[in-house]
Design a protein around this motif. Structure first.
Motif, PDB file in Angstrom:
ATOM      1  N   ALA A 177       0.839  -1.202   0.000  1.00 42.30           N
ATOM      2  CA  ALA A 177       0.000   0.000   0.000  1.00 42.30           C
ATOM      3  C   ALA A 177       0.868   1.243   0.000  1.00 42.30           C
ATOM      4  O   ALA A 177       1.813   1.363   0.784  1.00 42.30           O
ATOM      5  CB  ALA A 177      -0.910   0.008   1.226  1.00 42.30           C
ATOM      6  N   CYS A 178       0.523   2.188  -0.871  1.00 38.13           N
ATOM      7  CA  CYS A 178       1.177   3.495  -0.890  1.00 38.13           C
ATOM      8  C   CYS A 178       0.243   4.533  -0.293  1.00 38.13           C
ATOM      9  O   CYS A 178      -0.851   4.755  -0.822  1.00 38.13           O
ATOM     10  CB  CYS A 178       1.535   3.881  -2.319  1.00 38.13           C
ATOM     11  SG  CYS A 178       2.048   5.613  -2.476  1.00 38.13           S
ATOM     12  N   PRO A 179       0.642   5.202   0.782  1.00 34.56           N
ATOM     13  CA  PRO A 179      -0.228   6.198   1.417  1.00 34.56           C
ATOM     14  C   PRO A 179      -0.147   7.580   0.788  1.00 34.56           C
ATOM     15  O   PRO A 179      -0.948   8.459   1.118  1.00 34.56           O
ATOM     16  CB  PRO A 179       0.286   6.237   2.849  1.00 34.56           C
ATOM     17  CG  PRO A 179       1.746   5.960   2.696  1.00 34.56           C
ATOM     18  CD  PRO A 179       1.861   4.968   1.562  1.00 34.56           C
ATOM     19  N   GLY A 180       0.833   7.801  -0.093  1.00 37.02           N
ATOM     20  CA  GLY A 180       1.049   9.139  -0.642  1.00 37.02           C
ATOM     21  C   GLY A 180       1.866   9.995   0.303  1.00 37.02           C
ATOM     22  O   GLY A 180       2.437   9.502   1.283  1.00 37.02           O
ATOM     23  N   LEU A 181       1.940  11.271  -0.002  1.00 39.43           N
ATOM     24  CA  LEU A 181       2.670  12.210   0.859  1.00 39.43           C
ATOM     25  C   LEU A 181       1.777  12.564   2.047  1.00 39.43           C
ATOM     26  O   LEU A 181       0.678  13.089   1.867  1.00 39.43           O
ATOM     27  CB  LEU A 181       3.039  13.474   0.081  1.00 39.43           C
ATOM     28  CG  LEU A 181       3.881  14.499   0.849  1.00 39.43           C
ATOM     29  CD1 LEU A 181       5.251  13.932   1.196  1.00 39.43           C
ATOM     30  CD2 LEU A 181       4.038  15.775   0.008  1.00 39.43           C
ATOM     31  N   SER A 202      -0.108  -7.323  -5.317  1.00 40.32           N
ATOM     32  CA  SER A 202      -0.211  -6.096  -6.086  1.00 40.32           C
ATOM     33  C   SER A 202       0.148  -4.884  -5.230  1.00 40.32           C
ATOM     34  O   SER A 202       0.301  -4.984  -4.014  1.00 40.32           O
ATOM     35  CB  SER A 202      -1.622  -5.942  -6.655  1.00 40.32           C
ATOM     36  OG  SER A 202      -1.881  -6.925  -7.631  1.00 40.32           O
ATOM     37  N   PHE A 203       0.243  -3.742  -5.884  1.00 42.64           N
ATOM     38  CA  PHE A 203       0.733  -2.499  -5.283  1.00 42.64           C
ATOM     39  C   PHE A 203      -0.318  -1.430  -5.560  1.00 42.64           C
ATOM     40  O   PHE A 203      -0.625  -1.144  -6.718  1.00 42.64           O
ATOM     41  CB  PHE A 203       2.075  -2.170  -5.943  1.00 42.64           C
ATOM     42  CG  PHE A 203       2.821  -0.983  -5.412  1.00 42.64           C
ATOM     43  CD1 PHE A 203       2.549  -0.424  -4.174  1.00 42.64           C
ATOM     44  CD2 PHE A 203       3.850  -0.422  -6.177  1.00 42.64           C
ATOM     45  CE1 PHE A 203       3.269   0.663  -3.708  1.00 42.64           C
ATOM     46  CE2 PHE A 203       4.579   0.663  -5.726  1.00 42.64           C
ATOM     47  CZ  PHE A 203       4.282   1.204  -4.484  1.00 42.64           C
ATOM     48  N   PHE A 204      -0.887  -0.856  -4.507  1.00 43.82           N
ATOM     49  CA  PHE A 204      -2.018   0.039  -4.657  1.00 43.82           C
ATOM     50  C   PHE A 204      -1.795   1.389  -3.984  1.00 43.82           C
ATOM     51  O   PHE A 204      -1.122   1.480  -2.958  1.00 43.82           O
ATOM     52  CB  PHE A 204      -3.274  -0.565  -4.014  1.00 43.82           C
ATOM     53  CG  PHE A 204      -3.784  -1.811  -4.673  1.00 43.82           C
ATOM     54  CD1 PHE A 204      -4.712  -1.738  -5.704  1.00 43.82           C
ATOM     55  CD2 PHE A 204      -3.348  -3.058  -4.246  1.00 43.82           C
ATOM     56  CE1 PHE A 204      -5.201  -2.895  -6.306  1.00 43.82           C
ATOM     57  CE2 PHE A 204      -3.831  -4.219  -4.851  1.00 43.82           C
ATOM     58  CZ  PHE A 204      -4.757  -4.128  -5.888  1.00 43.82           C
ATOM     59  N   ASN A 205      -2.440   2.429  -4.540  1.00 37.65           N
ATOM     60  CA  ASN A 205      -2.696   3.661  -3.824  1.00 37.65           C
ATOM     61  C   ASN A 205      -4.191   3.954  -3.913  1.00 37.65           C
ATOM     62  O   ASN A 205      -4.971   3.084  -4.334  1.00 37.65           O
ATOM     63  CB  ASN A 205      -1.841   4.824  -4.350  1.00 37.65           C
ATOM     64  CG  ASN A 205      -2.173   5.213  -5.784  1.00 37.65           C
ATOM     65  OD1 ASN A 205      -3.126   4.721  -6.387  1.00 37.65           O
ATOM     66  ND2 ASN A 205      -1.362   6.090  -6.342  1.00 37.65           N
ATOM     67  N   ASP A 206      -4.614   5.148  -3.555  1.00 43.29           N
ATOM     68  CA  ASP A 206      -6.044   5.475  -3.562  1.00 43.29           C
ATOM     69  C   ASP A 206      -6.675   5.312  -4.947  1.00 43.29           C
ATOM     70  O   ASP A 206      -7.865   5.025  -5.059  1.00 43.29           O
ATOM     71  CB  ASP A 206      -6.265   6.923  -3.100  1.00 43.29           C
ATOM     72  CG  ASP A 206      -6.031   7.116  -1.610  1.00 43.29           C
ATOM     73  OD1 ASP A 206      -5.772   6.113  -0.922  1.00 43.29           O
ATOM     74  OD2 ASP A 206      -6.101   8.267  -1.152  1.00 43.29           O
ATOM     75  N   ASP A 207      -5.869   5.529  -5.979  1.00 39.84           N
ATOM     76  CA  ASP A 207      -6.410   5.527  -7.343  1.00 39.84           C
ATOM     77  C   ASP A 207      -6.415   4.151  -7.988  1.00 39.84           C
ATOM     78  O   ASP A 207      -6.977   3.975  -9.076  1.00 39.84           O
ATOM     79  CB  ASP A 207      -5.605   6.485  -8.235  1.00 39.84           C
ATOM     80  CG  ASP A 207      -5.697   7.927  -7.755  1.00 39.84           C
ATOM     81  OD1 ASP A 207      -6.776   8.314  -7.267  1.00 39.84           O
ATOM     82  OD2 ASP A 207      -4.692   8.653  -7.851  1.00 39.84           O
ATOM     83  N   GLY A 208      -5.787   3.184  -7.353  1.00 37.25           N
ATOM     84  CA  GLY A 208      -5.744   1.843  -7.940  1.00 37.25           C
ATOM     85  C   GLY A 208      -4.347   1.269  -7.951  1.00 37.25           C
ATOM     86  O   GLY A 208      -3.546   1.549  -7.053  1.00 37.25           O
TER      87      GLY A 208
END
Length: 244
Positions: free
Chosen positions: A196-200, A234-240
């Motif tokens: 999961a990528c949380p972003g900045l 898989s590798f996700f952020n809020d957008d997919g």
């Protein structure tokens, strides 16, 4: 054995980890708050309990074999199994001006320190918790990664991925690769594992630049609560999905 769903979040005493714990707690999970610092850990547990979360503290240093083994023993005594593991604990390592880690001048001790926490620590905790996860009907593992771990994005000159962080960023690429190999090993089982990528995010990690941690926790919480048959490896952020 407890009937409530059980989650363990590492590095859960503050920031994104705390918000992941709070979010899972709000969904009815009993949450283990994994953290090294006793005072901060117990403060977080008290705050979660005041908000109605069934939380318990788990002394946990992901870089220590004995600490991780003891943490697994504690979770077994507290709950008897584990339904969700969120490997959130991570460090950036020392940076220079502008939050840069120049690959041509890297201190190798810094590289070793970041790898020990961000990669080896995840493997250490995951393997220690696997016997407990295998007792769950629907075990989920979420590894806290970052878009800076996307080699595709890092190599694209048209994408702004921030400053060069030659110690931190590659550890997230390493972690992503490890996540894929776990998914391959778990193929045909009910264990789902994703990054999961949380972003900045506005935490002390980023000098409090970015969006609120409670928003950044959303992707990890979604992956932690995937239905059976959901995505894995898989590798996700809020957008997919994010490219590797």
């Amino acid at each position: 054995m407890s009937e409530a769903r059980i989650a363990l979040v590492t590095g859960a005493n503050k920031g994104i980890g705390y918000e992941i714990a709070a979010g899972l707690g709000a969904l009815g999970y009993r949450v283990g708050v994994g953290a090294r610092d006793e005072a901060r850990r117990e403060t977080a547990v008290a705050k979660l309990r005041a908000a109605g979360v069934d939380a318990f503290g788990v002394p946990l240093d992901v870089t220590g074999d004995r600490s991780v083994t003891d943490a697994a023993d504690l979770v077994e005594r507290q709950a008897g199994r584990l339904d969700v593991l969120v490997n959130n604990a991570g460090i950036s390592g020392e940076t220079g001006p502008g939050w840069v880690q120049d690959p041509t001048t890297l201190d190798l001790d810094v590289v070793r320190e970041v790898v020990e926490t961000n990669v080896i620590g995840v493997i250490r905790v995951t393997n220690a918790m696997l016997p407990l996860l295998r007792r769950s009907a629907s075990p989920r593992i979420v590894n806290a990664s970052s878009s800076v771990g996307s080699v595709t994005w890092q190599a694209d000159p048209d994408i702004d991925v921030g400053p060069i962080m030659a110690a931190y960023s590659p550890t997230k690429s390493f972690l992503n690769a490890v996540t894929v190999h776990y998914a391959r090993q778990f193929a045909g089982t009910n264990i789902l594992i994703n990054a999961a990528c949380p972003g900045l995010v506005a935490t002390d990690f980023t000098g409090f630049q970015g969006r609120p941690p409670e928003q950044a926790a959303a992707t990890a919480i979604r992956l932690a609560t995937l239905p059976d048959g959901g995505p894995t490896g898989s590798f996700f952020n809020d957008d997919g999905v994010i490219p590797w």
